[in-house]
Design an enzyme around this catalytic site. Structure first.
Site, PDB file in Angstrom:
ATOM      1  N   GLY A 107       0.804  -1.215   0.000  1.00  0.00           N
ATOM      2  CA  GLY A 107       0.000   0.000   0.000  1.00  0.00           C
ATOM      3  C   GLY A 107       0.837   1.265   0.000  1.00  0.00           C
ATOM      4  O   GLY A 107       0.341   2.337   0.350  1.00  0.00           O
TER       5      GLY A 107
ATOM      6  N   HIS B 109      11.830   1.346   1.643  1.00  0.00           N
ATOM      7  CA  HIS B 109      11.389  -0.033   1.899  1.00  0.00           C
ATOM      8  C   HIS B 109      12.302  -0.726   2.920  1.00  0.00           C
ATOM      9  O   HIS B 109      12.156  -1.921   3.171  1.00  0.00           O
ATOM     10  CB  HIS B 109      11.392  -0.856   0.611  1.00  0.00           C
ATOM     11  CG  HIS B 109      10.232  -0.563  -0.308  1.00  0.00           C
ATOM     12  ND1 HIS B 109       8.992  -0.218   0.154  1.00  0.00           N
ATOM     13  CD2 HIS B 109      10.128  -0.605  -1.661  1.00  0.00           C
ATOM     14  CE1 HIS B 109       8.169  -0.033  -0.871  1.00  0.00           C
ATOM     15  NE2 HIS B 109       8.834  -0.252  -1.980  1.00  0.00           N
TER      16      HIS B 109
HETATM   17  P1  PAP Z   1       5.235  -0.436  -4.144  1.00  0.00           P
HETATM   18  O1  PAP Z   1       5.686  -0.932  -2.806  1.00  0.00           O
HETATM   19  O2  PAP Z   1       5.933  -1.104  -5.294  1.00  0.00           O
HETATM   20  O3  PAP Z   1       5.222   1.057  -4.233  1.00  0.00           O
HETATM   21  P2  PAP Z   1       2.499  -0.648  -3.341  1.00  0.00           P
HETATM   22  O4  PAP Z   1       1.900   0.670  -3.671  1.00  0.00           O
HETATM   23  O5  PAP Z   1       2.894  -0.900  -1.935  1.00  0.00           O
HETATM   24  O6  PAP Z   1       3.715  -0.926  -4.307  1.00  0.00           O
HETATM   25  O7  PAP Z   1       1.482  -1.805  -3.698  1.00  0.00           O
HETATM   26  C1  PAP Z   1       0.579  -1.721  -4.724  1.00  0.00           C
HETATM   27  C2  PAP Z   1      -0.735  -2.288  -4.190  1.00  0.00           C
HETATM   28  O8  PAP Z   1      -1.470  -1.217  -3.622  1.00  0.00           O
HETATM   29  C3  PAP Z   1      -1.540  -2.855  -5.320  1.00  0.00           C
HETATM   30  O9  PAP Z   1      -2.266  -3.937  -4.744  1.00  0.00           O
HETATM   31  P3  PAP Z   1      -2.880  -5.131  -5.612  1.00  0.00           P
HETATM   32  O10 PAP Z   1      -1.780  -5.639  -6.498  1.00  0.00           O
HETATM   33  O11 PAP Z   1      -3.319  -6.158  -4.606  1.00  0.00           O
HETATM   34  O12 PAP Z   1      -4.022  -4.560  -6.369  1.00  0.00           O
HETATM   35  C4  PAP Z   1      -2.412  -1.672  -5.671  1.00  0.00           C
HETATM   36  O13 PAP Z   1      -3.590  -2.012  -6.380  1.00  0.00           O
HETATM   37  C5  PAP Z   1      -2.722  -1.120  -4.293  1.00  0.00           C
HETATM   38  N1  PAP Z   1      -3.143   0.281  -4.363  1.00  0.00           N
HETATM   39  C6  PAP Z   1      -2.590   1.293  -5.082  1.00  0.00           C
HETATM   40  N2  PAP Z   1      -3.271   2.419  -4.911  1.00  0.00           N
HETATM   41  C7  PAP Z   1      -4.295   2.138  -4.085  1.00  0.00           C
HETATM   42  C8  PAP Z   1      -5.378   2.899  -3.538  1.00  0.00           C
HETATM   43  N3  PAP Z   1      -5.542   4.187  -3.845  1.00  0.00           N
HETATM   44  N4  PAP Z   1      -6.261   2.273  -2.721  1.00  0.00           N
HETATM   45  C9  PAP Z   1      -6.119   0.971  -2.411  1.00  0.00           C
HETATM   46  N5  PAP Z   1      -5.124   0.187  -2.891  1.00  0.00           N
HETATM   47  C10 PAP Z   1      -4.223   0.764  -3.718  1.00  0.00           C
END
Ligand code: PAP
Length: 337
Positions: free
Chosen positions: A86, A147
């Site tokens: 997230g 991270h």
């Molecule tokens: P990162 O650590 O590479 O930056 P990160 O943002 O932690 O990634 O994880 C992405 C997850 O957050 C995705 O989950 P999923 O693969 O299970 O769908 C993504 O969809 C979710 N995500 C991104 N933006 C939002 C949001 N606004 N609300 C809820 N979930 C979100």
């Protein structure tokens, strides 16, 4: 649960979007030029196009290790998260909560033209690329993300040793959903042929990027128990269930609680709406182009739900991972999602 971290620094006129002050004039001096020898001597694992090195108990991307050494030795102040828990959402919520007095009406808010990763810098890449001087251009309070596990953070962040330090917010997530999210993400950029079973084995034996996951989570959990005024520990699932309540908590922790007038005007709901998955996913800044090392922007917005693991894991796999995590968390007070 797995996780992600962000640190607000208070006082001053910030935060402002990182890419608005990053004019790309800072010369690069990749950290590897300085600490390449140290990195080369560390235990190594190759996972597709991703090279991992075991550094102080955690499997870090080779690209980040030298940067982490620079971060530990030279950084004065920062924030943190575990991948795929997230981070993107949290960056948006923290930035929106801190910039709610933005001089422009909401339709001009930076999050409508910029990806959350453009607003809140990712320290691991910045230090790896030798561009930490860019951070100086950001007015306080600054929001930053890493991270790295808590145990790898420098004293300038943790505030140990009598140093002022930073406030730290950590987001964790059900490790089963984290694995699913990471699998999709890795296949988009680094390992197109990665099978789910292979990644699952790496997760279970701890050799996944910034793993072992449970050690990463526990590093922040212990810190949040010992120093609740400095470290806020949140769960992705709690944000989904009660986004407004957690935005209030976050704003209070960051030193900018919502006033009664703001509450009355719907400011909390405004932050949540601005950062909602449906809204963010539609924006051009989150659909087109790439970030970091050629990662498509839309890869950060996949499904945004809890419980998607049932579509990828057998009941046996889920029970196995749950049992590992339960065992690791036993006696810590932390309950897995
Ligand atoms: P990162 O650590 O590479 O930056 P990160 O943002 O932690 O990634 O994880 C992405 C997850 O957050 C995705 O989950 P999923 O693969 O299970 O769908 C993504 O969809 C979710 N995500 C991104 N933006 C939002 C949001 N606004 N609300 C809820 N979930 C979100």
């Amino acid at each position: 649960m797995a996780s992600s971290t962000t640190m607000p620094m208070l006082s001053g006129s910030g935060p402002v979007p990182f890419t608005d002050v990053d004019d790309d004039t800072v010369p690069k001096r990749p950290a590897k030029e300085e600490f390449g020898g140290l990195v080369a001597a560390l235990p190594r694992k190759q996972q597709g196009a991703m090279e991992l090195r075991l550094y102080q108990g955690f499997w870090l991307s080779e690209h980040w290790v030298a940067g982490t050494v620079v971060f530990q030795r030279r950084f004065s102040r920062a924030g943190t998260t575990y991948p795929k828990c997230g981070t993107t959402w949290f960056k948006a919520l923290a930035f929106a909560a801190m910039t709610r007095a933005y001089p422009h009406p909401q339709h001009e808010h930076p999050l409508l033209r910029l990806n959350p990763h453009d607003c809140v810098p990712f320290l691991d890449d910045i230090f790896a690329d030798g561009q930490e001087a860019k951070l100086e251009a950001l007015p306080s309070p600054r929001l930053m993300n890493t991270h790295m596990p808590y145990t790898l953070l420098p004293e300038s962040v943790t505030g140990m040793g009598g140093i002022a330090g930073c406030k730290v917010v950590y987001i964790c997530r059900d490790p089963k959903d984290k694995v699913v999210s990471m699998w999709h993400f890795l296949r988009r950029r680094w390992q197109p042929d990665l099978s789910f079973a292979e990644l699952f084995e790496h997760v279970c034996d701890g050799s996944v990027v910034v793993g072992p996951i449970w050690d990463h989570v526990l590093s922040y959990w212990h810190a949040s128990v010992a120093r609740p005024d400095r470290v806020l520990f949140l769960k992705y699932e709690d944000l989904l269930n009660d986004a407004c309540g957690n935005v209030r908590r976050l704003a209070g922790f960051m030193g900018r609680p919502f006033s009664a007038a703001e509450e009355h005007a719907g400011a909390v709901e405004g932050v949540v709406e601005l950062c909602s998955f449906e809204r963010m996913k539609r924006l051009e800044a989150n659909r087109k182009g790439s970030l970091y090392h050629a990662v498509p922007r839309d890869a950060f917005f996949r499904k945004g739900v809890a419980g998607d693991w049932v579509n990828y894991m057998t009941p046996e796999m889920a029970a196995r991972l749950d049992e590992i995590v339960r065992e690791k968390f036993r006696g810590t007070g932390l309950v897995a999602a």
